[in-house]
Design a protein around this motif. Structure first.
Motif, PDB file in Angstrom:
ATOM      1  N   GLY A   6      -7.292-104.052-140.852  1.00  0.00           N
ATOM      2  CA  GLY A   6      -6.783-105.199-141.588  1.00  0.00           C
ATOM      3  C   GLY A   6      -5.278-105.062-141.745  1.00  0.00           C
ATOM      4  N   LEU A   7      -4.549-106.107-141.379  1.00  0.00           N
ATOM      5  CA  LEU A   7      -3.092-106.059-141.413  1.00  0.00           C
ATOM      6  C   LEU A   7      -2.545-107.074-142.405  1.00  0.00           C
ATOM      7  N   ALA A   8      -1.472-106.693-143.098  1.00  0.00           N
ATOM      8  CA  ALA A   8      -0.795-107.609-144.007  1.00  0.00           C
ATOM      9  C   ALA A   8      -0.194-108.750-143.188  1.00  0.00           C
ATOM     10  N   ASP A   9      -0.115-109.921-143.770  1.00  0.00           N
ATOM     11  CA  ASP A   9       0.470-111.114-143.141  1.00  0.00           C
ATOM     12  C   ASP A   9      -0.355-111.620-141.969  1.00  0.00           C
ATOM     13  N   SER A  10      -1.619-111.215-141.856  1.00  0.00           N
ATOM     14  CA  SER A  10      -2.491-111.673-140.789  1.00  0.00           C
ATOM     15  C   SER A  10      -3.863-111.988-141.374  1.00  0.00           C
ATOM     16  N   PRO A  11      -4.363-113.202-141.130  1.00  0.00           N
ATOM     17  CA  PRO A  11      -5.674-113.553-141.686  1.00  0.00           C
ATOM     18  C   PRO A  11      -6.847-112.923-140.941  1.00  0.00           C
ATOM     19  N   ARG A  12      -6.602-112.393-139.756  1.00  0.00           N
ATOM     20  CA  ARG A  12      -7.673-111.815-138.941  1.00  0.00           C
ATOM     21  C   ARG A  12      -7.525-110.309-138.841  1.00  0.00           C
ATOM     22  N   GLU A  13      -8.652-109.652-138.595  1.00  0.00           N
ATOM     23  CA  GLU A  13      -8.664-108.213-138.366  1.00  0.00           C
ATOM     24  C   GLU A  13      -8.339-107.928-136.901  1.00  0.00           C
ATOM     25  N   LEU A  14      -7.741-106.793-136.663  1.00  0.00           N
ATOM     26  CA  LEU A  14      -7.542-106.306-135.306  1.00  0.00           C
ATOM     27  C   LEU A  14      -8.727-105.401-134.998  1.00  0.00           C
ATOM     28  N   VAL A  15      -9.520-105.770-133.983  1.00  0.00           N
ATOM     29  CA  VAL A  15     -10.702-104.987-133.612  1.00  0.00           C
ATOM     30  C   VAL A  15     -10.414-104.310-132.273  1.00  0.00           C
ATOM     31  N   ILE A  16     -10.491-102.996-132.281  1.00  0.00           N
ATOM     32  CA  ILE A  16     -10.222-102.207-131.074  1.00  0.00           C
ATOM     33  C   ILE A  16     -11.462-101.370-130.792  1.00  0.00           C
ATOM     34  N   ARG A  17     -11.986-101.480-129.568  1.00  0.00           N
ATOM     35  CA  ARG A  17     -13.122-100.650-129.153  1.00  0.00           C
ATOM     36  C   ARG A  17     -12.549 -99.428-128.447  1.00  0.00           C
ATOM     37  N   VAL A  18     -12.694 -98.284-129.110  1.00  0.00           N
ATOM     38  CA  VAL A  18     -12.117 -97.041-128.582  1.00  0.00           C
ATOM     39  C   VAL A  18     -13.186 -96.229-127.860  1.00  0.00           C
ATOM     40  N   PRO A  19     -12.802 -95.550-126.778  1.00  0.00           N
ATOM     41  CA  PRO A  19     -13.790 -94.780-126.015  1.00  0.00           C
ATOM     42  C   PRO A  19     -14.196 -93.475-126.697  1.00  0.00           C
ATOM     43  N   GLU A  20     -13.297 -92.889-127.489  1.00  0.00           N
ATOM     44  CA  GLU A  20     -13.628 -91.608-128.105  1.00  0.00           C
ATOM     45  C   GLU A  20     -14.254 -91.819-129.471  1.00  0.00           C
ATOM     46  N   ASP A  21     -14.463 -90.732-130.153  1.00  0.00           N
ATOM     47  CA  ASP A  21     -15.075 -90.746-131.470  1.00  0.00           C
ATOM     48  C   ASP A  21     -14.183 -91.485-132.462  1.00  0.00           C
ATOM     49  N   GLY A  22     -14.766 -92.348-133.259  1.00  0.00           N
ATOM     50  CA  GLY A  22     -14.010 -93.116-134.238  1.00  0.00           C
ATOM     51  C   GLY A  22     -13.392 -92.250-135.312  1.00  0.00           C
ATOM     52  N   ALA A  23     -14.023 -91.133-135.638  1.00  0.00           N
ATOM     53  CA  ALA A  23     -13.478 -90.230-136.652  1.00  0.00           C
ATOM     54  C   ALA A  23     -12.140 -89.650-136.204  1.00  0.00           C
ATOM     55  N   ALA A  24     -11.985 -89.386-134.928  1.00  0.00           N
ATOM     56  CA  ALA A  24     -10.716 -88.870-134.402  1.00  0.00           C
ATOM     57  C   ALA A  24      -9.614 -89.913-134.536  1.00  0.00           C
ATOM     58  N   VAL A  25      -9.952 -91.171-134.280  1.00  0.00           N
ATOM     59  CA  VAL A  25      -8.967 -92.253-134.402  1.00  0.00           C
ATOM     60  C   VAL A  25      -8.584 -92.441-135.870  1.00  0.00           C
ATOM     61  N   LEU A  26      -9.564 -92.395-136.763  1.00  0.00           N
ATOM     62  CA  LEU A  26      -9.268 -92.508-138.190  1.00  0.00           C
ATOM     63  C   LEU A  26      -8.364 -91.368-138.647  1.00  0.00           C
ATOM     64  N   ALA A  43      -5.180 -96.832-127.741  1.00  0.00           N
ATOM     65  CA  ALA A  43      -5.639 -97.383-126.466  1.00  0.00           C
ATOM     66  C   ALA A  43      -7.112 -97.716-126.594  1.00  0.00           C
ATOM     67  N   ASP A  44      -7.519 -98.881-126.055  1.00  0.00           N
ATOM     68  CA  ASP A  44      -8.933 -99.241-126.105  1.00  0.00           C
ATOM     69  C   ASP A  44      -9.634 -98.745-124.852  1.00  0.00           C
ATOM     70  N   GLU A  45     -10.937 -99.016-124.761  1.00  0.00           N
ATOM     71  CA  GLU A  45     -11.724 -98.482-123.642  1.00  0.00           C
ATOM     72  C   GLU A  45     -11.383 -99.131-122.305  1.00  0.00           C
ATOM     73  N   LYS A  46     -10.671-100.265-122.324  1.00  0.00           N
ATOM     74  CA  LYS A  46     -10.247-100.921-121.089  1.00  0.00           C
ATOM     75  C   LYS A  46      -8.848-100.499-120.658  1.00  0.00           C
ATOM     76  N   GLY A  47      -8.223 -99.621-121.443  1.00  0.00           N
ATOM     77  CA  GLY A  47      -6.900 -99.115-121.096  1.00  0.00           C
ATOM     78  C   GLY A  47      -5.756 -99.917-121.694  1.00  0.00           C
ATOM     79  N   ARG A  48      -6.052-100.935-122.502  1.00  0.00           N
ATOM     80  CA  ARG A  48      -4.982-101.712-123.135  1.00  0.00           C
ATOM     81  C   ARG A  48      -4.363-100.875-124.245  1.00  0.00           C
ATOM     82  N   GLN A  49      -3.055-101.005-124.393  1.00  0.00           N
ATOM     83  CA  GLN A  49      -2.318-100.254-125.396  1.00  0.00           C
ATOM     84  C   GLN A  49      -1.961-101.161-126.572  1.00  0.00           C
ATOM     85  N   PHE A  50      -2.094-100.644-127.791  1.00  0.00           N
ATOM     86  CA  PHE A  50      -1.762-101.376-129.003  1.00  0.00           C
ATOM     87  C   PHE A  50      -0.747-100.566-129.798  1.00  0.00           C
TER      88      PHE A  50
END
Length: 74
Positions: A6-26, A43-50
């Motif tokens: 959830g980002l300030a100044d944005s009504p929508r959530e940013l959803v990223i599907r990550v290939p590795e464990d979510g705990a590592a990303v957190l 980076a998401d599972e398709k290789g896109r960078q955020f």
């Protein structure tokens, strides 16, 4: 594994599907925020960078890794 940010100044959530464990990303996000890094790169599972500005993060939600069934048949 889905990560919702959830980002300030944005009504929508940013959803990223990550290939590795979510705990590592957190953990990476928490370390970036605690260290005062202005930008976090994911980076998401398709290789896109955020690039995410850490000062604008309001919350982070870790989704489930299992697929949910849809419909009446299981």
């Amino acid at each position: 594994m889905d990560i919702k940010i959830g980002l300030a100044d944005s009504p929508r959530e940013l959803v990223i599907r990550v290939p590795e464990d979510g705990a590592a990303v957190l953990s990476q996000l928490a370390q970036a925020i605690e260290a005062g890094n202005p930008v976090m790169q994911l980076a998401d599972e398709k290789g896109r960078q955020f690039l995410i500005r850490t000062e604008k993060i309001l919350y982070v939600e870790q989704g489930s890794a299992t697929a949910h069934s849809v419909g009446f048949m299981r």
